[in-house]
Design an enzyme around this catalytic site. Structure first.
Site, PDB file in Angstrom:
ATOM      1  CB  THR A 197      -4.518   3.006   0.217  1.00 47.34           C
ATOM      2  OG1 THR A 197      -3.411   2.630  -0.591  1.00 47.34           O
ATOM      3  CG2 THR A 197      -4.332   2.428   1.612  1.00 47.34           C
ATOM      4  CB  THR A 215      -3.452  -0.701  -0.239  1.00 51.35           C
ATOM      5  OG1 THR A 215      -3.444  -0.102  -1.531  1.00 51.35           O
ATOM      6  CG2 THR A 215      -2.076  -1.260   0.051  1.00 51.35           C
ATOM      7  CB  VAL A 226       6.209  -4.070   0.263  1.00 56.16           C
ATOM      8  CG1 VAL A 226       5.486  -3.674   1.545  1.00 56.16           C
ATOM      9  CG2 VAL A 226       6.137  -5.582   0.059  1.00 56.16           C
ATOM     10  N   GLY A 227       4.376  -1.329  -0.527  1.00 54.48           N
ATOM     11  CA  GLY A 227       4.219   0.102  -0.280  1.00 54.48           C
ATOM     12  C   GLY A 227       4.254   0.429   1.195  1.00 54.48           C
ATOM     13  CG  ASP A 228       2.145   3.939   2.265  1.00 54.65           C
ATOM     14  OD1 ASP A 228       1.834   3.351   1.207  1.00 54.65           O
ATOM     15  OD2 ASP A 228       1.439   4.817   2.775  1.00 54.65           O
ATOM     16  N   GLY A 249      -1.780   7.458  -1.009  1.00 53.81           N
ATOM     17  CA  GLY A 249      -0.916   8.159  -1.962  1.00 53.81           C
ATOM     18  C   GLY A 249       0.381   7.404  -2.177  1.00 53.81           C
ATOM     19  N   GLY A 251       3.279   5.475  -1.920  1.00 55.69           N
ATOM     20  CA  GLY A 251       3.818   4.770  -0.770  1.00 55.69           C
ATOM     21  C   GLY A 251       5.300   4.983  -0.565  1.00 55.69           C
TER      22      GLY A 251
HETATM   23  N1  GLY Z   1      -0.133   4.009  -0.447  1.00 47.28           N
HETATM   24  C1  GLY Z   1      -0.345   2.794  -1.094  1.00 47.28           C
HETATM   25  C2  GLY Z   1       0.816   2.315  -1.855  1.00 47.28           C
HETATM   26  O1  GLY Z   1       1.604   3.103  -2.357  1.00 47.28           O
HETATM   27  O2  GLY Z   1       0.959   1.126  -1.977  1.00 47.28           O
END
Ligand code: GLY
Length: 350
Positions: A197, A215, A226-228, A249, A251
């Site tokens: 990311t 990202t 969907v991540g963070d 890292g 998410g």
């Molecule tokens: N930190 C990015 C993700 O896990 O999508």
């Protein structure tokens, strides 16, 4: 006291605040980014020096990485989902106007950060996802219907759960039994799974603060995951009175912790960027109870990093494990720095 004990002591409670050496005061402006953002911090600083807005600056910075086909974790060239489709997530926050915008699972657009900024500027919403986000960006769309029956879905889910030790499907009974770790799933994930990311945050001479995170998300993720990064408070948080934090890292760990929000809130209580980041990493480590997410020493088996600035221009990159870097332009020099860390990395996979 060695470094590990020092960190452990300093993040155990509010009474320990101040046991860390106070962060060196920094002159403004400052731009901080993940380690893949050295050209982003340079670009953003150039724009800030021209007196332009901090959000314009950091978005222009990360656009360089989004458009770079050689960065496998962001925008164009990012690794795809389980079906081979690149789905992008991004968020922006603009401190002076308290604005926020984000997109998730966006397909077909190289620079999702620009779309997120337009969500903030041109709509009364904060988050657009999937087809709606694409329609917003492209003013075009397509019909999508779910043709799968419940019965067929159950058969298909069972097949998926046994498909591959490196996929993201889990049998419910395996989640708590530890069998996933026993099967070596953890090691496979470490080698093949990728949470890259870019986050970039800036504070200018007036103390205006903005941030962006963008990202392609977890490689080979379940479609729609969907991540963070696009979630305000998880992958990015900016409070113009306090500071900013963004994350890279795993998410899922940042999401469950509201991690970036918590880092900024700890800074509001008086912690330095480094202290605040380490405090949240410790919280996440303590809350990681799933056997398949822990190493043999009981520590998280995944990476997390925060990129943190406060309104004074103090900054820190903070990592779960040693050996990680971040990019920073402090107004004088654009460089990579070693991140502070919670745990010493013990092996090459960490
Ligand atoms: N930190 C990015 C993700 O896990 O999508």
């Amino acid at each position: 006291m060695n470094r590990r004990e020092f960190v452990k002591t300093s993040v155990t409670g509010l009474s320990a605040v101040g046991s860390l050496k106070a962060a060196e005061s920094r002159a403004l402006p400052v731009v901080i980014s993940s380690a893949n953002g050295l050209k982003a911090t340079q670009k953003a600083m150039e724009i800030i020096r021209r007196g332009e807005d901090t959000l314009d600056a950091v978005v222009a910075g990360v656009n360089l990485v989004e458009e770079d086909p050689n960065d496998r974790s962001v925008g164009y060239g990012g690794l795809p989902n389980e079906l081979g489709v690149v789905q992008l997530d991004a968020s922006v926050m603009h401190g002076p106007t308290r604005g926020a915008g984000s997109v998730a699972a966006l397909e077909g657009i190289k620079t999702p950060s620009r779309v997120a900024k337009l969500v903030m500027e041109r709509t009364d919403h904060v988050l657009l996802v999937g087809e709606g986000a694409q329609k917003f960006a492209l003013a075009m769309g397509f019909r999508n219907e779910d043709l799968l029956t419940d019965e067929a879905r159950e058969i298909w889910l069972k097949w998926k759960s046994q498909l591959n030790p490196d996929d993201d499907w889990i049998n419910p009974e395996d989640r708590v039994s530890g069998s996933l770790a026993d099967e070596g799933r953890v090691n496979l994930k470490k080698v093949l799974k990728y949470h890259g990311t870019i986050n970039c945050n800036a504070v200018n001479e007036k103390g205006d603060i903005s941030g962006v995170t963008t990202t392609s998300g977890l490689s080979f993720k379940i479609p729609g995951r969907v991540g963070d990064s696009p979630i305000i408070g998880a992958g990015l948080y900016v409070d113009d009175d306090v500071g900013a934090c963004g994350s890279t890292g795993r998410g899922e760990a940042h999401l469950k912790a509201c991690a970036s929000f918590m880092v900024v809130e700890f800074m509001r209580q008086g912690l330095s960027p480094e202290e605040a980041g380490l405090r949240v990493l410790k919280r996440i480590s303590e809350n990681t109870v799933e056997p398949y997410l822990k190493d043999e020493a009981g520590r998280p088996n995944f990476h997390l990093l925060f990129y943190v600035i406060n309104k004074k221009g103090e900054f820190a990159g903070v990592s779960m494990y040693s050996g990680r870097q971040y990019a920073v332009h402090d107004g004088k020099v654009n460089r990579l720095c070693d991140a502070a860390y919670l745990y010493e990395a013990k092996d090459a996979l960490e």
